[in-house]
Design a protein around this motif. Structure first.
Motif, PDB file in Angstrom:
ATOM      1  N   THR A  93      -6.363  22.345  -8.897  1.00  0.00           N
ATOM      2  CA  THR A  93      -7.353  21.402  -9.429  1.00  0.00           C
ATOM      3  C   THR A  93      -6.690  20.232 -10.072  1.00  0.00           C
ATOM      4  OG1 THR A  93      -8.393  23.391 -10.553  1.00  0.00           O
ATOM      5  CG2 THR A  93      -9.113  21.175 -11.679  1.00  0.00           C
ATOM      6  N   ALA A  94      -5.468  19.939 -10.551  1.00  0.00           N
ATOM      7  CA  ALA A  94      -4.766  19.031 -10.950  1.00  0.00           C
ATOM      8  C   ALA A  94      -4.767  17.956  -9.766  1.00  0.00           C
ATOM      9  CB  ALA A  94      -3.659  19.118 -11.552  1.00  0.00           C
ATOM     10  N   ALA A  95      -4.148  18.631  -8.624  1.00  0.00           N
ATOM     11  CA  ALA A  95      -3.922  17.917  -7.405  1.00  0.00           C
ATOM     12  C   ALA A  95      -5.105  17.305  -6.678  1.00  0.00           C
ATOM     13  CB  ALA A  95      -3.025  18.639  -6.509  1.00  0.00           C
ATOM     14  N   LEU A  96      -6.122  18.068  -6.469  1.00  0.00           N
ATOM     15  CA  LEU A  96      -7.493  17.558  -5.980  1.00  0.00           C
ATOM     16  C   LEU A  96      -8.317  16.741  -6.614  1.00  0.00           C
ATOM     17  CD1 LEU A  96      -8.259  20.955  -3.875  1.00  0.00           C
ATOM     18  CD2 LEU A  96      -7.156  18.858  -3.010  1.00  0.00           C
ATOM     19  N   GLY A  97      -8.171  16.733  -8.133  1.00  0.00           N
ATOM     20  CA  GLY A  97      -8.940  16.091  -8.907  1.00  0.00           C
ATOM     21  C   GLY A  97      -8.391  14.506  -9.173  1.00  0.00           C
ATOM     22  N   ALA A  98      -7.125  14.231  -8.553  1.00  0.00           N
ATOM     23  CA  ALA A  98      -6.551  13.031  -8.380  1.00  0.00           C
ATOM     24  C   ALA A  98      -6.976  12.069  -7.451  1.00  0.00           C
ATOM     25  CB  ALA A  98      -4.853  13.225  -8.688  1.00  0.00           C
ATOM     26  N   PRO A  99      -8.000  11.197  -7.932  1.00  0.00           N
ATOM     27  CA  PRO A  99      -8.568  10.241  -6.804  1.00  0.00           C
ATOM     28  C   PRO A  99      -7.405   9.499  -6.011  1.00  0.00           C
ATOM     29  CG  PRO A  99      -9.354   9.744  -9.087  1.00  0.00           C
ATOM     30  CD  PRO A  99      -7.935  10.469  -9.119  1.00  0.00           C
ATOM     31  N   PHE A 140       0.915  -1.045   0.151  1.00  0.00           N
ATOM     32  CA  PHE A 140       0.074   0.071   0.186  1.00  0.00           C
ATOM     33  C   PHE A 140       0.825   1.208   0.105  1.00  0.00           C
ATOM     34  CE2 PHE A 140      -2.428   3.408   2.368  1.00  0.00           C
ATOM     35  CZ  PHE A 140      -3.516   3.365   1.539  1.00  0.00           C
ATOM     36  N   VAL A 141       1.671   1.287   0.915  1.00  0.00           N
ATOM     37  CA  VAL A 141       2.784   2.524   0.938  1.00  0.00           C
ATOM     38  C   VAL A 141       3.250   2.761  -0.422  1.00  0.00           C
ATOM     39  CG1 VAL A 141       4.713   3.307   2.226  1.00  0.00           C
ATOM     40  CG2 VAL A 141       2.769   2.469   3.459  1.00  0.00           C
ATOM     41  N   GLU A 142       3.936   1.551  -0.978  1.00  0.00           N
ATOM     42  CA  GLU A 142       4.741   1.814  -2.057  1.00  0.00           C
ATOM     43  C   GLU A 142       3.675   2.252  -3.332  1.00  0.00           C
ATOM     44  OE1 GLU A 142       7.532  -0.579  -5.194  1.00  0.00           O
ATOM     45  OE2 GLU A 142       7.356  -1.201  -3.070  1.00  0.00           O
ATOM     46  N   ALA A 143       2.582   1.530  -3.355  1.00  0.00           N
ATOM     47  CA  ALA A 143       1.700   2.075  -4.253  1.00  0.00           C
ATOM     48  C   ALA A 143       1.378   3.640  -4.329  1.00  0.00           C
ATOM     49  CB  ALA A 143       0.332   1.258  -4.349  1.00  0.00           C
ATOM     50  N   ALA A 144       0.929   4.115  -2.850  1.00  0.00           N
ATOM     51  CA  ALA A 144       0.698   5.382  -2.612  1.00  0.00           C
ATOM     52  C   ALA A 144       1.884   6.363  -2.917  1.00  0.00           C
ATOM     53  CB  ALA A 144       0.327   5.573  -1.267  1.00  0.00           C
ATOM     54  N   CYS A 145       3.102   6.075  -2.696  1.00  0.00           N
ATOM     55  CA  CYS A 145       4.269   6.744  -3.232  1.00  0.00           C
ATOM     56  C   CYS A 145       4.358   7.030  -4.521  1.00  0.00           C
ATOM     57  CB  CYS A 145       5.370   6.120  -2.424  1.00  0.00           C
ATOM     58  SG  CYS A 145       5.526   6.392  -0.657  1.00  0.00           S
ATOM     59  N   ARG A 146       4.187   5.864  -5.140  1.00  0.00           N
ATOM     60  CA  ARG A 146       4.408   6.130  -6.733  1.00  0.00           C
ATOM     61  C   ARG A 146       3.046   6.843  -7.282  1.00  0.00           C
ATOM     62  NH1 ARG A 146       2.845   1.100 -11.090  1.00  0.00           N
ATOM     63  NH2 ARG A 146       0.945   1.843 -10.339  1.00  0.00           N
ATOM     64  N   GLU A 147       1.818   6.689  -6.660  1.00  0.00           N
ATOM     65  CA  GLU A 147       0.882   7.589  -7.310  1.00  0.00           C
ATOM     66  C   GLU A 147       1.174   9.103  -6.901  1.00  0.00           C
ATOM     67  OE1 GLU A 147      -1.989   6.312  -9.104  1.00  0.00           O
ATOM     68  OE2 GLU A 147      -0.356   4.901  -9.371  1.00  0.00           O
ATOM     69  N   VAL A 148       1.513   9.344  -5.856  1.00  0.00           N
ATOM     70  CA  VAL A 148       1.624  10.715  -5.595  1.00  0.00           C
ATOM     71  C   VAL A 148       2.545  11.423  -6.587  1.00  0.00           C
ATOM     72  CG1 VAL A 148       3.380  10.773  -3.790  1.00  0.00           C
ATOM     73  CG2 VAL A 148       1.383  12.467  -3.522  1.00  0.00           C
ATOM     74  N   LEU A 149       3.684  10.617  -6.823  1.00  0.00           N
ATOM     75  CA  LEU A 149       4.855  11.141  -7.617  1.00  0.00           C
ATOM     76  C   LEU A 149       4.131  11.377  -8.922  1.00  0.00           C
ATOM     77  CD1 LEU A 149       7.906   9.108  -6.563  1.00  0.00           C
ATOM     78  CD2 LEU A 149       7.241  11.424  -6.009  1.00  0.00           C
ATOM     79  N   HIS A 150       3.275  10.580  -9.523  1.00  0.00           N
ATOM     80  CA  HIS A 150       2.588  10.524 -10.694  1.00  0.00           C
ATOM     81  C   HIS A 150       1.564  11.928 -10.656  1.00  0.00           C
ATOM     82  CE1 HIS A 150       2.565   6.165 -11.948  1.00  0.00           C
ATOM     83  NE2 HIS A 150       3.964   6.698 -12.288  1.00  0.00           N
ATOM     84  N   ILE A 151       1.076  12.182  -9.246  1.00  0.00           N
ATOM     85  CA  ILE A 151       0.204  13.276  -9.294  1.00  0.00           C
ATOM     86  C   ILE A 151       1.277  14.588  -9.374  1.00  0.00           C
ATOM     87  CG2 ILE A 151      -1.188  14.582  -7.630  1.00  0.00           C
ATOM     88  CD1 ILE A 151      -2.162  11.948  -6.581  1.00  0.00           C
ATOM     89  N   GLY A 152       2.389  14.538  -8.809  1.00  0.00           N
ATOM     90  CA  GLY A 152       3.246  15.625  -8.843  1.00  0.00           C
ATOM     91  C   GLY A 152       3.558  16.102 -10.333  1.00  0.00           C
ATOM     92  N   ALA A 153       3.844  14.869 -11.278  1.00  0.00           N
ATOM     93  CA  ALA A 153       4.139  15.291 -12.587  1.00  0.00           C
ATOM     94  C   ALA A 153       2.753  16.029 -13.370  1.00  0.00           C
ATOM     95  CB  ALA A 153       4.521  13.997 -13.213  1.00  0.00           C
ATOM     96  N   ALA A 154       1.698  15.519 -12.991  1.00  0.00           N
ATOM     97  CA  ALA A 154       0.500  15.983 -13.504  1.00  0.00           C
ATOM     98  C   ALA A 154       0.175  17.361 -13.247  1.00  0.00           C
ATOM     99  CB  ALA A 154      -0.776  15.008 -13.084  1.00  0.00           C
ATOM    100  N   VAL A 155       0.517  17.805 -11.771  1.00  0.00           N
ATOM    101  CA  VAL A 155       0.640  19.114 -11.531  1.00  0.00           C
ATOM    102  C   VAL A 155       1.221  20.039 -12.071  1.00  0.00           C
ATOM    103  CG1 VAL A 155       0.894  20.704  -9.302  1.00  0.00           C
ATOM    104  CG2 VAL A 155      -0.497  18.469  -9.303  1.00  0.00           C
ATOM    105  N   HIS A 190       8.729  17.247  -3.275  1.00  0.00           N
ATOM    106  CA  HIS A 190       8.974  18.863  -2.794  1.00  0.00           C
ATOM    107  C   HIS A 190      10.011  19.449  -3.947  1.00  0.00           C
ATOM    108  CE1 HIS A 190       7.603  18.133   1.519  1.00  0.00           C
ATOM    109  NE2 HIS A 190       6.705  18.362   0.711  1.00  0.00           N
ATOM    110  N   ARG A 191      11.238  18.591  -3.998  1.00  0.00           N
ATOM    111  CA  ARG A 191      12.467  19.093  -4.690  1.00  0.00           C
ATOM    112  C   ARG A 191      11.987  19.379  -6.208  1.00  0.00           C
ATOM    113  NH1 ARG A 191      15.119  15.061  -3.781  1.00  0.00           N
ATOM    114  NH2 ARG A 191      14.767  13.819  -5.791  1.00  0.00           N
ATOM    115  N   GLU A 192      11.159  18.438  -6.746  1.00  0.00           N
ATOM    116  CA  GLU A 192      10.660  18.533  -8.097  1.00  0.00           C
ATOM    117  C   GLU A 192       9.579  19.572  -8.142  1.00  0.00           C
ATOM    118  OE1 GLU A 192       9.267  14.823  -9.549  1.00  0.00           O
ATOM    119  OE2 GLU A 192      11.542  14.045  -9.523  1.00  0.00           O
ATOM    120  N   GLY A 193       8.673  19.773  -7.087  1.00  0.00           N
ATOM    121  CA  GLY A 193       8.030  21.046  -7.007  1.00  0.00           C
ATOM    122  C   GLY A 193       8.569  22.484  -6.917  1.00  0.00           C
ATOM    123  N   ALA A 194       9.573  22.454  -6.292  1.00  0.00           N
ATOM    124  CA  ALA A 194      10.524  23.591  -6.096  1.00  0.00           C
ATOM    125  C   ALA A 194      10.820  23.933  -7.534  1.00  0.00           C
ATOM    126  CB  ALA A 194      11.581  23.392  -5.150  1.00  0.00           C
TER     127      ALA A 194
END
Length: 201
Positions: free
Chosen positions: A98-104, A64-79, A134-138
């Motif tokens: 919108t991009a972040a909060l729209g990600a299920p 679960f943790v690995e899946a969640a971590c991978r998914e949030v990095l995908h969200i970061g790229a979409a953002v 944070h690094r990629e967002g910055a």
């Protein structure tokens, strides 16, 4: 086939199987959460044996943790992609929120942080993922500001950390109550960090 070729093929198949398990697990977790998904359900969806799931990931919590971590990095790229084409700073904020909060799958990461609280062996993956996010967002916000001539009230790293803290918090509030804050709440808070482009003032 030579022994080396057999090893390479086996490794390639293992990588593909692991990825398939992770893909199906992420989809199931988004739909039903950690408690609503069993190892058997993941195995059935990925067309593998339950023992293969535990072989590759150890426990359901680790999966679960690995899946969640991978998914949030995908969200970061979409953002980042969503904000790249914004013409004004207000459009930029709206786009990335919108991009972040729209990600299920955003809530998966919030839940994963809670899981890691009780499993110290999993906390390292959360920390590593947050640092990368944070690094990629910055980097992304600095590039957008440089390109458009915008300025920030704080350093790009601080902006990125604030952004993710706010959107994850808003997502949790929305999930906890149907009357929780809408995306404009996040937009309003995040906008406080940006100094608007002169043409917008």
């Amino acid at each position: 086939m030579s022994p080396k070729s057999e090893v390479r093929a086996t490794r390639a198949e293992g990588v593909a199987t692991r990825r398939r398990v992770l893909d199906h697990a992420a989809a199931l977790f988004v739909e039903s959460g950690l408690s609503g998904v069993s190892v058997k359900a993941v195995a059935d969806a990925a067309d593998v044996f339950p023992s293969q799931v535990t072989y590759y990931f150890g426990t359901k919590d680790a999966l679960f943790v690995e899946a969640a971590c991978r998914e949030v990095l995908h969200i970061g790229a979409a953002v980042e992609k969503a904000g790249a084409g914004a013409g004004t700073s207000s459009e930029y904020v709206t786009s990335i929120v919108t991009a972040a909060l729209g990600a299920p799958s955003l809530l998966l990461f919030a839940e994963a942080m809670s899981v890691a609280r009780f499993h110290p062996e999993l906390s390292g993956q959360i920390d590593t993922t947050l640092e990368r996010l944070h690094r990629e967002g910055a980097r992304a916000v600095a590039e957008v500001c440089d390109r458009n001539g915008w300025t920030l009230r704080a350093a790009p790293d601080t902006e990125a950390r604030a952004f993710w803290a706010i959107v994850i918090g808003v997502a949790l509030q929305r999930a906890a109550s149907p009357d929780g804050p809408d995306p404009t709440t996040a937009e309003a808070v995040i906008s406080l960090f940006f100094t608007l482009h002169p043409e917008e003032t």
